[in-house]
Design a protein around this motif. Structure first.
Motif, PDB file in Angstrom:
ATOM      1  N   MET A   1     -10.131  -7.540 -21.612  1.00  0.00           N
ATOM      2  CA  MET A   1      -8.759  -7.039 -21.559  1.00  0.00           C
ATOM      3  C   MET A   1      -8.462  -6.456 -20.180  1.00  0.00           C
ATOM      4  O   MET A   1      -9.366  -6.026 -19.473  1.00  0.00           O
ATOM      5  CB  MET A   1      -8.553  -5.965 -22.632  1.00  0.00           C
ATOM      6  N   LEU A   2      -7.172  -6.437 -19.843  1.00  0.00           N
ATOM      7  CA  LEU A   2      -6.780  -5.848 -18.572  1.00  0.00           C
ATOM      8  C   LEU A   2      -7.014  -4.344 -18.592  1.00  0.00           C
ATOM      9  O   LEU A   2      -6.762  -3.670 -19.595  1.00  0.00           O
ATOM     10  CB  LEU A   2      -5.291  -6.097 -18.313  1.00  0.00           C
ATOM     11  N   THR A   3      -7.509  -3.812 -17.473  1.00  0.00           N
ATOM     12  CA  THR A   3      -7.520  -2.368 -17.294  1.00  0.00           C
ATOM     13  C   THR A   3      -6.077  -1.876 -17.312  1.00  0.00           C
ATOM     14  O   THR A   3      -5.179  -2.533 -16.790  1.00  0.00           O
ATOM     15  CB  THR A   3      -8.174  -2.008 -15.954  1.00  0.00           C
ATOM     16  N   GLU A   4      -5.841  -0.726 -17.921  1.00  0.00           N
ATOM     17  CA  GLU A   4      -4.480  -0.207 -17.975  1.00  0.00           C
ATOM     18  C   GLU A   4      -4.384   1.088 -17.188  1.00  0.00           C
ATOM     19  O   GLU A   4      -5.213   1.996 -17.342  1.00  0.00           O
ATOM     20  CB  GLU A   4      -4.045   0.021 -19.418  1.00  0.00           C
ATOM     21  N   VAL A   5      -3.387   1.178 -16.331  1.00  0.00           N
ATOM     22  CA  VAL A   5      -3.134   2.362 -15.528  1.00  0.00           C
ATOM     23  C   VAL A   5      -1.665   2.740 -15.677  1.00  0.00           C
ATOM     24  O   VAL A   5      -0.868   1.984 -16.243  1.00  0.00           O
ATOM     25  CB  VAL A   5      -3.486   2.128 -14.035  1.00  0.00           C
ATOM     26  N   THR A   6      -1.324   3.905 -15.144  1.00  0.00           N
ATOM     27  CA  THR A   6       0.057   4.371 -15.202  1.00  0.00           C
ATOM     28  C   THR A   6       0.597   4.550 -13.796  1.00  0.00           C
ATOM     29  O   THR A   6      -0.047   5.182 -12.947  1.00  0.00           O
ATOM     30  CB  THR A   6       0.151   5.707 -15.964  1.00  0.00           C
ATOM     31  N   ALA A   7       1.770   3.991 -13.538  1.00  0.00           N
ATOM     32  CA  ALA A   7       2.396   4.149 -12.230  1.00  0.00           C
ATOM     33  C   ALA A   7       2.841   5.595 -12.050  1.00  0.00           C
ATOM     34  O   ALA A   7       3.468   6.177 -12.942  1.00  0.00           O
ATOM     35  CB  ALA A   7       3.590   3.211 -12.109  1.00  0.00           C
ATOM     36  N   THR A   8       2.503   6.179 -10.899  1.00  0.00           N
ATOM     37  CA  THR A   8       2.853   7.572 -10.634  1.00  0.00           C
ATOM     38  C   THR A   8       3.874   7.719  -9.509  1.00  0.00           C
ATOM     39  O   THR A   8       4.562   8.728  -9.437  1.00  0.00           O
ATOM     40  CB  THR A   8       1.603   8.384 -10.270  1.00  0.00           C
ATOM     41  N   ARG A   9       3.964   6.713  -8.635  1.00  0.00           N
ATOM     42  CA  ARG A   9       4.941   6.808  -7.536  1.00  0.00           C
ATOM     43  C   ARG A   9       5.348   5.415  -7.091  1.00  0.00           C
ATOM     44  O   ARG A   9       4.495   4.550  -6.874  1.00  0.00           O
ATOM     45  CB  ARG A   9       4.354   7.568  -6.340  1.00  0.00           C
ATOM     46  N   TYR A  10       6.645   5.202  -7.001  1.00  0.00           N
ATOM     47  CA  TYR A  10       7.170   3.958  -6.458  1.00  0.00           C
ATOM     48  C   TYR A  10       7.279   4.137  -4.954  1.00  0.00           C
ATOM     49  O   TYR A  10       7.966   5.037  -4.469  1.00  0.00           O
ATOM     50  CB  TYR A  10       8.539   3.644  -7.074  1.00  0.00           C
ATOM     51  N   VAL A  11       6.583   3.253  -4.206  1.00  0.00           N
ATOM     52  CA  VAL A  11       6.509   3.430  -2.752  1.00  0.00           C
ATOM     53  C   VAL A  11       7.615   2.661  -2.039  1.00  0.00           C
ATOM     54  O   VAL A  11       8.441   3.228  -1.334  1.00  0.00           O
ATOM     55  CB  VAL A  11       5.124   3.009  -2.220  1.00  0.00           C
ATOM     56  N   THR A  12       7.637   1.336  -2.232  1.00  0.00           N
ATOM     57  CA  THR A  12       8.633   0.536  -1.522  1.00  0.00           C
ATOM     58  C   THR A  12       8.742  -0.845  -2.159  1.00  0.00           C
ATOM     59  O   THR A  12       7.757  -1.350  -2.725  1.00  0.00           O
ATOM     60  CB  THR A  12       8.257   0.383  -0.026  1.00  0.00           C
ATOM     61  N   PRO A  13       9.899  -1.473  -2.101  1.00  0.00           N
ATOM     62  CA  PRO A  13      10.015  -2.848  -2.612  1.00  0.00           C
ATOM     63  C   PRO A  13       9.449  -3.848  -1.629  1.00  0.00           C
ATOM     64  O   PRO A  13       9.397  -3.595  -0.418  1.00  0.00           O
ATOM     65  CB  PRO A  13      11.527  -3.027  -2.770  1.00  0.00           C
ATOM     66  N   LEU A  14       8.991  -4.987  -2.144  1.00  0.00           N
ATOM     67  CA  LEU A  14       8.567  -6.116  -1.320  1.00  0.00           C
ATOM     68  C   LEU A  14       9.647  -7.182  -1.455  1.00  0.00           C
ATOM     69  O   LEU A  14       9.771  -7.811  -2.499  1.00  0.00           O
ATOM     70  CB  LEU A  14       7.211  -6.658  -1.790  1.00  0.00           C
ATOM     71  N   ARG A  15      10.399  -7.385  -0.415  1.00  0.00           N
ATOM     72  CA  ARG A  15      11.562  -8.254  -0.523  1.00  0.00           C
ATOM     73  C   ARG A  15      11.264  -9.707  -0.183  1.00  0.00           C
ATOM     74  O   ARG A  15      12.172 -10.532  -0.125  1.00  0.00           O
ATOM     75  CB  ARG A  15      12.691  -7.723   0.367  1.00  0.00           C
ATOM     76  N   GLU A  16       9.988 -10.047   0.030  1.00  0.00           N
ATOM     77  CA  GLU A  16       9.657 -11.437   0.298  1.00  0.00           C
ATOM     78  C   GLU A  16       9.813 -12.306  -0.937  1.00  0.00           C
ATOM     79  O   GLU A  16      10.095 -13.491  -0.856  1.00  0.00           O
ATOM     80  CB  GLU A  16       8.219 -11.560   0.831  1.00  0.00           C
ATOM     81  N   ALA A 209      -6.650 -14.164 -24.056  1.00  0.00           N
ATOM     82  CA  ALA A 209      -6.665 -12.912 -24.813  1.00  0.00           C
ATOM     83  C   ALA A 209      -6.303 -11.719 -23.950  1.00  0.00           C
ATOM     84  O   ALA A 209      -5.930 -10.658 -24.471  1.00  0.00           O
ATOM     85  CB  ALA A 209      -8.042 -12.699 -25.446  1.00  0.00           C
ATOM     86  N   ASP A 210      -6.380 -11.869 -22.630  1.00  0.00           N
ATOM     87  CA  ASP A 210      -6.027 -10.773 -21.728  1.00  0.00           C
ATOM     88  C   ASP A 210      -4.520 -10.565 -21.624  1.00  0.00           C
ATOM     89  O   ASP A 210      -4.067  -9.541 -21.098  1.00  0.00           O
ATOM     90  CB  ASP A 210      -6.596 -11.034 -20.324  1.00  0.00           C
ATOM     91  N   VAL A 211      -3.737 -11.526 -22.089  1.00  0.00           N
ATOM     92  CA  VAL A 211      -2.283 -11.367 -22.053  1.00  0.00           C
ATOM     93  C   VAL A 211      -1.876 -10.399 -23.158  1.00  0.00           C
ATOM     94  O   VAL A 211      -2.184 -10.616 -24.330  1.00  0.00           O
ATOM     95  CB  VAL A 211      -1.560 -12.713 -22.256  1.00  0.00           C
TER      96      VAL A 211
END
Length: 274
Positions: A1-16, A209-211
């Motif tokens: 299974m995927l490791t699960e984390v929590t986002a704590t700060r939005y840094v910047t968008p990637l506009r590519e 199964a990781d989905v």
């Protein structure tokens, strides 16, 4: 299974990218490129990212680690860009994170040489998952610590956009004429000999199964997330056996300006220091 984390700060968008991914920090102190369920392509893009990313890594290809990322939209309240704010608001809950590779640069086929064996493995893998987005126009490759890394697999597994014809998609050929590594003489037969035997039903079942279930539910025509996973397994298993026989490399398309004009004249990229 995927490791699960929590986002704590939005840094910047990637506009590519068209889906507007963003760089975020997480509670494991890691930095990730985050892809959102609320983006225009929706959750099927994330399904493709997980299956292809996990499969590619299991086959020995360099693909950044993936993680499930919990997002509280409140972290975007200070974001001045209205488009980004709307994206964060519509993506609460579980999203996808890809390990950020600090200092990496976009792959330039005129400045970096790839051997025939490695090129063959990448082309074969892209043929397997029917990746239509690894062209000389948009390589979706990074160079990090002098190695080539594969990113952005949202434009793969296109059969999930037309489930009634999904099983027929196993026989679909793959035109690699515009592939960014086509000019390096990819050894596709050698890649097939090495990789196809590894693509077993067991491996594909583990990868699928990781989905996360929540990205697979409520799909018309399927009564469970596992039924949806099963079709992905069947198509990929069938393609793995013979897809190398249906890969073609012909003349490059000239529909758009080339980033590598010499390739259109059939020139090999010059050797570069690695």
């Amino acid at each position: 299974m995927l490791t699960e984390v929590t986002a704590t700060r939005y840094v910047t968008p990637l506009r590519e990218g068209g889906s507007l991914p963003g760089i975020v920090e997480a509670d494991d102190l890691g930095t990730y490129v985050m892809k959102f369920t609320g983006a225009g392509q929706g959750r099927k893009t994330l399904v493709a990212e997980v299956i292809c990313g996990q499969l590619g890594r299991r086959l020995g290809l360099r693909i950044p680690d993936l993680a499930g990322m919990q997002l509280d939209p409140v972290i975007g309240l200070a974001e001045p860009d209205q488009e980004v704010q709307e994206l964060l608001k519509s993506s609460g809950g579980l999203n996808l994170g890809m390990d950020f590779l600090p200092g990496s640069i976009g792959f330039d086929p005129l400045a970096f040489e790839v051997g025939a064996a490695e090129a063959g493995r990448v082309v074969w893998f892209d043929a397997l998952v029917n990746n239509v987005d690894r062209s000389w126009r948009n390589p979706n490759l990074l160079v990090w610590h002098r190695d080539v890394w594969l990113i952005d697999h949202g434009a793969t597994l296109i059969w999930q956009h037309n489930w009634p014809t999904a099983r027929q998609a196993a026989a679909k050929p793959y035109d690699a004429s515009d592939h960014v590594l086509a000019g390096f003489g990819p050894d596709i037969a050698g890649a097939a000999a090495a990789l196809a035997p590894l693509v077993t039903e067991g491996l594909l079942t583990e990868v699928a199964a990781d989905v996360p279930d929540e990205w697979l539910v409520d799909e018309p025509g399927f009564d469970s997330a596992d039924a949806l996973r099963r079709v992905h397994v069947e198509v990929l298993l069938s393609r793995a056996a013979t897809i190398h026989e249906r890969v073609t490399i012909g003349e490059r398309s000239t529909a758009k300006p080339s980033r590598a004009p010499g390739w259109l004249a059939g020139e090999r990229p010059p050797k570069a220091h690695k």
